[in-house]
Motif scaffolding. Structure first.
Motif, short mmCIF file in Angstrom:
data_model
loop_
_atom_site.label_atom_id
_atom_site.label_comp_id
_atom_site.label_asym_id
_atom_site.label_seq_id
_atom_site.Cartn_x
_atom_site.Cartn_y
_atom_site.Cartn_z
N GLY A 8 -22.18 -28.00 86.85
CA GLY A 8 -21.66 -27.47 85.60
C GLY A 8 -21.90 -25.72 85.40
O GLY A 8 -21.64 -25.47 84.24
N LEU A 9 -22.40 -25.04 86.43
CA LEU A 9 -22.80 -23.90 86.35
C LEU A 9 -22.12 -22.92 87.29
O LEU A 9 -21.91 -23.43 88.24
N THR A 10 -22.00 -21.73 86.85
CA THR A 10 -21.39 -20.69 87.86
C THR A 10 -22.05 -19.30 87.77
O THR A 10 -22.32 -19.20 86.44
N GLY A 11 -21.79 -18.49 88.73
CA GLY A 11 -22.43 -17.18 88.40
C GLY A 11 -24.01 -17.04 88.39
O GLY A 11 -24.48 -17.86 89.06
N LYS A 12 -24.36 -16.18 87.52
CA LYS A 12 -25.63 -16.11 87.34
C LYS A 12 -26.44 -17.31 86.93
O LYS A 12 -27.71 -17.48 87.39
N PRO A 13 -26.14 -18.07 85.96
CA PRO A 13 -26.67 -19.41 85.79
C PRO A 13 -26.85 -20.32 87.19
O PRO A 13 -27.86 -20.72 87.06
N LEU A 14 -25.91 -20.26 87.90
CA LEU A 14 -26.13 -21.25 89.12
C LEU A 14 -26.86 -20.49 89.81
O LEU A 14 -27.89 -21.13 90.54
N SER A 15 -27.16 -19.36 90.31
CA SER A 15 -28.07 -18.47 91.05
C SER A 15 -29.40 -18.65 90.51
O SER A 15 -30.21 -19.02 91.45
N LEU A 16 -29.61 -18.62 89.19
CA LEU A 16 -30.69 -18.89 88.64
C LEU A 16 -31.20 -20.38 88.75
O LEU A 16 -32.50 -20.54 89.10
N ALA A 17 -30.37 -21.46 88.65
CA ALA A 17 -30.85 -22.72 88.96
C ALA A 17 -31.48 -22.62 90.45
O ALA A 17 -32.20 -23.58 90.71
N VAL A 18 -30.46 -22.16 91.33
CA VAL A 18 -31.01 -22.21 92.84
C VAL A 18 -32.47 -21.52 92.92
O VAL A 18 -33.37 -22.03 93.50
N SER A 19 -32.65 -20.53 92.46
CA SER A 19 -33.99 -19.84 92.65
C SER A 19 -34.86 -20.29 91.82
O SER A 19 -35.96 -20.52 92.29
N THR A 20 -34.53 -21.22 90.68
CA THR A 20 -35.84 -22.00 90.04
C THR A 20 -36.19 -23.31 90.79
O THR A 20 -37.51 -23.40 91.06
N VAL A 21 -35.07 -23.82 91.59
CA VAL A 21 -35.93 -24.99 92.44
C VAL A 21 -36.43 -24.50 93.85
O VAL A 21 -37.15 -25.07 93.90
N ALA A 22 -35.75 -23.48 94.14
CA ALA A 22 -36.55 -22.94 95.37
C ALA A 22 -38.19 -22.23 94.90
O ALA A 22 -38.94 -22.60 95.78
N THR A 23 -38.18 -21.88 93.64
CA THR A 23 -39.51 -21.28 93.32
C THR A 23 -40.51 -22.35 92.93
O THR A 23 -41.54 -22.25 93.39
N THR A 24 -39.93 -23.49 92.73
CA THR A 24 -40.85 -24.52 92.31
C THR A 24 -41.25 -25.34 93.52
O THR A 24 -42.36 -25.62 93.60
N GLY A 25 -40.45 -25.32 94.64
CA GLY A 25 -41.08 -25.71 96.00
C GLY A 25 -42.23 -25.02 96.40
O GLY A 25 -43.16 -25.60 96.97
N PHE A 26 -42.27 -23.65 96.19
CA PHE A 26 -43.42 -22.72 96.57
C PHE A 26 -44.63 -23.19 95.52
O PHE A 26 -45.62 -22.78 95.91
N LEU A 27 -44.28 -23.42 94.30
CA LEU A 27 -45.26 -23.65 92.93
C LEU A 27 -46.06 -24.71 93.56
O LEU A 27 -47.34 -24.93 93.68
N LEU A 28 -45.35 -25.74 94.09
CA LEU A 28 -45.83 -27.15 94.48
C LEU A 28 -46.86 -27.03 95.86
O LEU A 28 -47.72 -27.30 95.99
N PHE A 29 -46.23 -26.01 96.73
CA PHE A 29 -46.93 -25.56 97.96
C PHE A 29 -48.46 -25.21 97.41
O PHE A 29 -49.27 -25.40 98.03
N GLY A 30 -48.30 -24.09 96.65
CA GLY A 30 -49.48 -23.59 96.08
C GLY A 30 -50.41 -24.54 95.39
O GLY A 30 -51.81 -24.47 95.53
N TYR A 31 -50.00 -25.48 94.74
CA TYR A 31 -50.74 -26.43 93.92
C TYR A 31 -51.25 -27.21 94.87
O TYR A 31 -52.54 -27.40 94.84
#
Length: 547
Positions: A8-31
């Motif tokens: 349901g997203l496009t443009g900046k909201p979609l890019s933000l969703a992609v970045s949020t998931v990617a960042t959470t992957g590395f948050l899990l890595f650090g944890y």
């Protein structure tokens, strides 16, 4: 026609969703990197796993075996990542880590078998993290705009410190709870991050560059338009698609489902081997630069040399250390595209080397007052590391490698990280026990060795598109100076990238290679491949340049 949408997203909201998931992957890595440090010596944990009681070697093994799982996961992506794709690899990574958590926290006293179950869970979780750390930087780089690619991947790298911070304080808080809570909850808490990685990726888009390497051009065009909030037939969308297609042709990837490992060892104008080694060497230097000696030993230094017998105070100071670590990790977010990669690598190395000199010099006298100076050295070390060497080795391999070898070369870099992470975690306590302050002298000398490698071999890539970086290496190959090529090459538009690719023979060189492959597969009809190629070139009116 409206822009395409995913979730349901496009443009900046979609890019933000992609970045949020990617960042959470590395948050899990650090944890997960930090969670074991707070529970490995907890009384309730040792009661559940008595084999670890008063056995520092076994404790180190249980902690470090996770890195072996990560190495195996990264090797799996190295072998099969091109088949799986970025999106499915991230889903598999998140779910595998959750499976590893379940195996660990369901351990029960069974006459000694519970430790084996816990170790298996650590390995399984490591495999999942290996999937993620090999894939996420590539996925983020291939979905990002040139203007913010460095920032977004630096946020991923920096967020590792925040994961460690969260793990440390959850461990500390749970130490006041019941026996099961003190170690089962901190490990179980990771499932939240794993679900955030795995579930949204079911609906988020695949990497447009991966799709186009698989000849799924319509899907790739749709993802590019969605990420930029544009219509599919918009001019900017079409230009970006054309540039990526040229890059794929230049890499020799067109029409091939995967890339053989031997492609990593080729050079020429695409310089695959050099670029793989640049990325892998950055991960190697990150691990042998002393970060583990600083992070793991800081509470021990306080308890043994500064505040003897005050265990709780040492733990609190360790918590302060993780806070400084996390805050410092945000530093690169504001300067990565202004300062660039090379200066941060160089200044970070100088900072780490100087900090290690302070640490070993202050430990030589053996007094409590002098040891406080060593603590200052470790603080300045972690600040330098967090701003530079923490995020940069995740960014540099993801952007420095070409589209043909990006997945495999990034996996090689991640394998390098996990292999030497395991080695350093295992040998650092031994070094500290046997040579004391000499450990920090050793790491100071190691950091000094980084400087000439970075200065003479690491080209600058700030504000460059992934396709522009291909031009830098082609120009460097022709001029035999990659540092100067990166410095002299002006910033290019997408149209200029296409022209420069032709000028440096990137597309034509690979067209020649593809022609040779095609003729060789057909047998050449009794003539030599070279002769047929020359005849075909003549028939094409010189449209393909020879080497």
């Amino acid at each position: 026609m409206a822009p395409p949408r995913f979730m349901g997203l496009t443009g900046k909201p979609l890019s933000l969703a992609v970045s949020t998931v990617a960042t959470t992957g590395f948050l899990l890595f650090g944890y997960d990197q930090g969670v074991m440090s707070g529970i490995i010596t907890a009384p309730a944990f040792l009661d559940m796993f008595p084999q670890l009681n008063n056995d520092s070697t076994m404790q180190g093994f249980v902690t470090a075996i996770y890195e072996i799982g990560c190495l195996f996961g990264a090797m799996t992506i190295l072998a099969f990542g091109d088949y799986i794709g970025r999106r499915k690899a991230m889903i598999m990574g998140g779910l595998t880590m959750i499976l590893g958590v379940i195996i660990q926290v369901t351990s029960q006293k069974t006459g000694g078998g519970q430790l084996g179950q816990f170790i298996v869970g650590r390995i399984v979780m490591g495999v999942g993290n290996g999937f993620n750390t090999s894939t996420i930087p590539t996925y983020q780089a291939e979905c990002s705009k040139t203007s913010n690619r460095g920032l977004l991947i630096c946020i991923e790298g920096g967020i590792i410190a925040f994961g460690t911070l969260i793990a440390y304080w959850i461990d500390y808080g749970c130490s006041y709870g019941s026996a099961d809570l003190s170690w089962r909850f901190p490990i179980s808490f990771q499932c939240i991050f794993g679900l955030i990685v795995a579930i949204p990726m079911i609906w988020l888009p695949e990497s447009p560059r991966w799709l186009m390497t698989r000849d799924r051009l319509d899907e790739g065009r749709q993802v590019i338009a969605a990420l930029r909030g544009l219509e599919i037939d918009d001019h900017e969308t079409q230009v970006q698609v054309a540039v990526i297609q040229d890059s794929i042709r230049a890499s020799g990837y067109a029409g091939r489902k995967t890339v053989p490992l031997r492609a990593l060892f080729s050079n020429g104008k695409t310089q695959h081997f050099r670029r793989m080694m640049l990325g892998a060497s950055s991960q190697f230097m990150q691990q042998i630069g002393g970060c583990n000696a600083s992070i793991y030993y800081f509470p021990v230094l306080f308890e043994t040399s500064i505040t003897p017998g005050r265990h709780n105070f040492a733990l609190l100071m360790g918590g302060v250390f993780t806070i400084v670590y996390a805050i410092s990790a945000t530093g690169s977010w504001f300067i990565i595209e202004r300062v660039g990669r090379r200066p941060l690598f160089l200044w970070g190395t100088v900072g780490q080397m100087s900090s290690m000199i302070i640490a070993f010099a202050c430990l030589i006298p053996g007094s409590s007052s002098a040891a406080k100076g060593a603590a200052v050295g470790l603080f300045t070390y972690i600040i330098s590391f967090a701003i530079t060497w923490l995020p940069l080795p995740w960014l540099y391999p993801a952007e420095i490698n070409p589209i043909k070898t990006r997945a495999k070369a990034n996996a090689v870099s991640t394998c390098t990280n996990w292999l030497f992470n395991f080695v350093v975690v295992m040998i650092t306590p031994v070094m500290i026990d046997h040579i004391g302050w000499g450990t920090y002298l050793f790491f100071a000398c190691v950091n000094a060795c980084f400087l000439p490698v970075i200065y003479f071999f690491y080209p600058e890539t700030k504000r460059r598109s992934l396709e522009e970086i291909d031009i830098i290496f082609a120009k460097g190959y022709v001029e035999n100076n990659y540092i100067k090529a990166a410095k002299d090459l002006p910033y290019l538009s997408d149209e200029e990238v296409e022209k420069m690719a032709l000028e440096y023979g990137l597309v034509d060189e690979v067209a020649d290679e593809q022609l040779r492959r095609s003729i060789a597969e057909q047998g050449g009809k009794g003539r030599t491949t070279s002769l047929v190629v020359e005849e075909e070139k003549a028939g094409l009116g010189g449209g393909i340049k020879g080497d």
